[in-house]
Design an enzyme around this catalytic site. Sequence first.
Site, mmCIF file in Angstrom:
data_model
loop_
_atom_site.group_PDB
_atom_site.id
_atom_site.type_symbol
_atom_site.label_atom_id
_atom_site.label_comp_id
_atom_site.label_asym_id
_atom_site.label_seq_id
_atom_site.Cartn_x
_atom_site.Cartn_y
_atom_site.Cartn_z
ATOM 1 N N TYR C 150 0.621 -1.039 0.415
ATOM 2 C CA TYR C 150 -0.098 0.294 0.478
ATOM 3 C C TYR C 150 0.680 1.260 -0.192
ATOM 4 O O TYR C 150 1.915 1.529 0.759
ATOM 5 C CB TYR C 150 -0.809 -0.111 1.428
ATOM 6 C CG TYR C 150 -0.463 0.081 2.459
ATOM 7 C CD1 TYR C 150 0.064 -1.301 3.043
ATOM 8 C CD2 TYR C 150 0.099 0.904 3.151
ATOM 9 C CE1 TYR C 150 0.257 -1.101 4.682
ATOM 10 C CE2 TYR C 150 0.441 0.999 4.546
ATOM 11 C CZ TYR C 150 1.065 -0.101 5.026
ATOM 12 O OH TYR C 150 1.565 -0.194 6.174
ATOM 13 N N LYS C 154 2.552 11.173 4.955
ATOM 14 C CA LYS C 154 1.885 11.827 6.019
ATOM 15 C C LYS C 154 0.656 12.759 5.887
ATOM 16 O O LYS C 154 0.789 13.875 4.935
ATOM 17 C CB LYS C 154 2.825 12.223 6.342
ATOM 18 C CG LYS C 154 4.501 11.237 7.329
ATOM 19 C CD LYS C 154 3.324 10.825 8.540
ATOM 20 C CE LYS C 154 4.300 9.660 8.400
ATOM 21 N NZ LYS C 154 4.302 8.850 8.906
#
Lengths: 254, 254, 254, 254, 254
Positions: C150, C154
Amino acid sequence: MPEAPPTDEGWFVLHDFRTVDWDAWRDAPEHERERAIAEGTEHLRRHEEVADSDEGASAVFSVLGHKADLLVVHFRPTLDDLSRAERAFERTALAGFTTQPTSYVSVTEISGYSTPEYFDDPDSVDQGLQNYMEGKLQPEIPDDEYVSFYPMSKRRGEEHNWYDIDFEERAEMMETHAETGKEYAGKIKQVIASSVGFDDYEWGVTLFSDDPTHIKDIVYDMRFDEVSSKYGEFGQFYVGRRFPPADLGAYLEG
Amino acid sequence: MPEAPPTDEGWFVLHDFRTVDWDAWRDAPEHERERAIAEGTEHLRRHEEVADSDEGASAVFSVLGHKADLLVVHFRPTLDDLSRAERAFERTALAGFTTQPTSYVSVTEISGYSTPEYFDDPDSVDQGLQNYMEGKLQPEIPDDEYVSFYPMSKRRGEEHNWYDIDFEERAEMMETHAETGKEYAGKIKQVIASSVGFDDYEWGVTLFSDDPTHIKDIVYDMRFDEVSSKYGEFGQFYVGRRFPPADLGAYLEG
Amino acid sequence: MPEAPPTDEGWFVLHDFRTVDWDAWRDAPEHERERAIAEGTEHLRRHEEVADSDEGASAVFSVLGHKADLLVVHFRPTLDDLSRAERAFERTALAGFTTQPTSYVSVTEISGYSTPEYFDDPDSVDQGLQNYMEGKLQPEIPDDEYVSFYPMSKRRGEEHNWYDIDFEERAEMMETHAETGKEYAGKIKQVIASSVGFDDYEWGVTLFSDDPTHIKDIVYDMRFDEVSSKYGEFGQFYVGRRFPPADLGAYLEG
Amino acid sequence: MPEAPPTDEGWFVLHDFRTVDWDAWRDAPEHERERAIAEGTEHLRRHEEVADSDEGASAVFSVLGHKADLLVVHFRPTLDDLSRAERAFERTALAGFTTQPTSYVSVTEISGYSTPEYFDDPDSVDQGLQNYMEGKLQPEIPDDEYVSFYPMSKRRGEEHNWYDIDFEERAEMMETHAETGKEYAGKIKQVIASSVGFDDYEWGVTLFSDDPTHIKDIVYDMRFDEVSSKYGEFGQFYVGRRFPPADLGAYLEG
Amino acid sequence: MPEAPPTDEGWFVLHDFRTVDWDAWRDAPEHERERAIAEGTEHLRRHEEVADSDEGASAVFSVLGHKADLLVVHFRPTLDDLSRAERAFERTALAGFTTQPTSYVSVTEISGYSTPEYFDDPDSVDQGLQNYMEGKLQPEIPDDEYVSFYPMSKRRGEEHNWYDIDFEERAEMMETHAETGKEYAGKIKQVIASSVGFDDYEWGVTLFSDDPTHIKDIVYDMRFDEVSSKYGEFGQFYVGRRFPPADLGAYLEG
């Protein structure tokens, strides 16, 4: 915890959108186009006559723009009726000239924000209100009018969260919203159907009017209602116009 | 730091959605359609009988609308079983008339929010609870009922963040949520499976009922639960109905 | 202004996802399928042996669900190596039975949140740490294990903004995160690669385990870490299992 | 009201991405592939030589991953030049082996955040700055280097809204941002072009470097600049490498 | 509750985008291309002459980039006129070389933020203002100029919500916005059309200029207006240039 309103449900609804493959249509020999028109017209006529079920209503609309060319709407007592209608279309020669870019599955619904007594006992309210509710659950489709369809949900934002406010406050906002609606009495007919658990938004809204600017006006006016401005999340909008099945050929031939 | 709940896992799950190429179906000669029905029926029957593995459960559903026509659900002990089932379908003549618009991979899961003692030692709880847990991990698929599937995640918003609140507060919200669920006992069967690390949302939810309005009602009622209203993020919803493999031909022929 | 951590980079990485055209496969004559298997196997074997470059690592995985059927992962010293590997696949007869639904481009990366001294001078730290860092930059791919991939970024939210908080605070959160990871030592192997400037998220994460529930568990546990709960934004998840190139035929034939 | 900075514009830019249909390529007879290579090479060479206009610059790049295989970048004095270049490609036999998955339309732009005097009167600044500005508006494309392209907008969030802050504050943030950029002098060349009113983001950024880790490093470092961390919204990222038109055949043949 | 402004509506608008299938075009025999050009030119000429209705305006534009190649804009008194124009295009041989990637349906609209008296009684304002309003509702399409089209909505954010602020405050922001617009008098012509209830955003904006940098400048300048910076939500942007129908062949042939 905020309370869900009581609800009642009527007919299930399928909004079945179709895009015409105009290249295939243009290139097809005349007898194939004629057969497609004949089978398509017959399919639409039978469903408008509700020959496939005990009750319900169906209609076909032309749709503007790239999102679809045709919209077939079915109201029927069961999801199974809708499944059969959807597949029956696929057996017509017309289907061979179309694809299904989108659709919407819902069930007509009334909510007890303003008339809780009806939901306790439908017979406790006067016949006029009973008929009104019945008309919401088993709606008629107006002839030869413009249609607008869009799905919507109530916002669950971090600050403004419909599902986190009191029943009374929600009822008050729904009441104000209904007031806006009443200003369009005679100009706009509206069908509300819940798609909670069935499709990607929470409700499907179908508006009918003989003047498309009424549609623009009511949606714009309502956007200023707190229930929409703070709590409405809208999906894609589709606009079109009803035509009788007998005009399918005229529509396809231009 | 907020603590993750203890969990237990059971069967892996594949929700395998298929769209029928109705144009190809309409145009195919009868013997090809018959072969597709025969191979498709045989494939579905073998998987419903779990002839491919020691244990599990499988079922096929018709699906309404444009998002899919068929949903095949497999519960099996390993991801490898699911991979084999997915590829086995592709070897049938039926597969040649379908595409796979979407799918969902998950594993049945129970969480220790309400019964932590079970997760310390399953034998510490009474047999009834053990059976209940077992039924969640190795679920049966009810016959001839409507199904609703949707993926969901817990919100990690800037203000409302499920993963940033205390275990106890989360447990309390889950408890209230379970209360809402109990009101639908006998009306709704529910399978919860985690897709964390496997698919795009965190859980897949599969609801079964003999009345689709129960499905609408429970999802709507639960949306007012704090755990959903503030912390639920929902994906697309699919609705359909189970049919026995022997009815595949009837489904495809209309 | 918050400071970026020092970083070091190793091999470039291509996650090359492929979907099999099962209809074409089913309909192809046996000699074409055999040729596709032979050329595909040879291509995969040569790349697993790193015959195309001085160093690196490659592996092939089956993938569950509609998002892909195969995942080929290449680690190589240069982007040019990856470009050659991607195009070399296209020259095999196997490629004719596949499309490339998605992919991910990144470079293995270590960050100096916890061991700044290594980034000042790699030789200042003990050999064990040097080897550990090396293993992160030039990873081995475990045999016969499940994989989860995946991409992630952030969060730069209006309130919670990873890039707007102090180095020390970030370092502390990364440290706590690493603690969670250590609980999975021996169960999970993890490769982190930066895609900043190369692909749509900021990192690609590849997890390996011999038990897919460990993958579910670590991702779920970590979601409660502040670094994920408040600051993680996740893309799509893919799950699959490694197989040796020699098993390509068995995979394709079911 | 916050003031827009003065701007100056130079060449219009088309980023024209192309995906190769590798199946068609593999299956084409050699003379067709040769013709496609010949016509493609000639098209690219003529545009690199700017034979189609008085001035400008063009280059072709290989692109990694599924998003594209080729990127052709054109800088030209008018949008009409770009339209002609885009259509001229479609007349080559090479185009028959490609599709156009995406593209980006913009115009090179400099903003008067740091040197307002230049925008009042370009001749008021020294020749070095004039040349620098000119180089931003009429950029050269470096030979044989890696490229990264991404579109971006300035955030208009509810709390952090670039367009709602004072000119001076914005100028200060841009200045800090420029400082970060200067640390990459000699390592990174950057072209900024506005797409306001032309394409879906507000700017297109094209980075060049002989080392792709410099690209990763500058984008990562800059993400900590307040102008990016709080105010940057990024689209998709593409990474590739320039090659001379004469190498088109080598690229396509593997 | 905040009040909706009075509005008046004029012609309905269809923005009909078309992508040319350049591969089919390149491979078609000359007589087919000639027929497509002849029928396409005739269709466009007839619609520019408004031979299909009592009044209106139509024009064709080339479009840059992958999103479309052609944009045909129709202004007509009714939605039915637009539906006929859309389908009439499909009957031309040119349509066989195009697809319709997107479109936009709207109705020209003026709002009573600045001149409420006009909406009470159009004859109460001077002839100059009446003509101005008329020109907004029944716009002319400038010859041989660049065009930019984009849809937009007013933001209903949790903090900044256009539909939740007072009429006077909105009127003031609209006034400031109009001031910015006046600085571009003679450089930019603008058509605003409401798509509320008809399409996915609330308005479609079409800008015309003989210099595309004016388009960039006005959209950039206006982005600093509070009405855009805090309340504008923009969709995709398309840029192109008008050409006379007689130049269709020249456009297609390169």
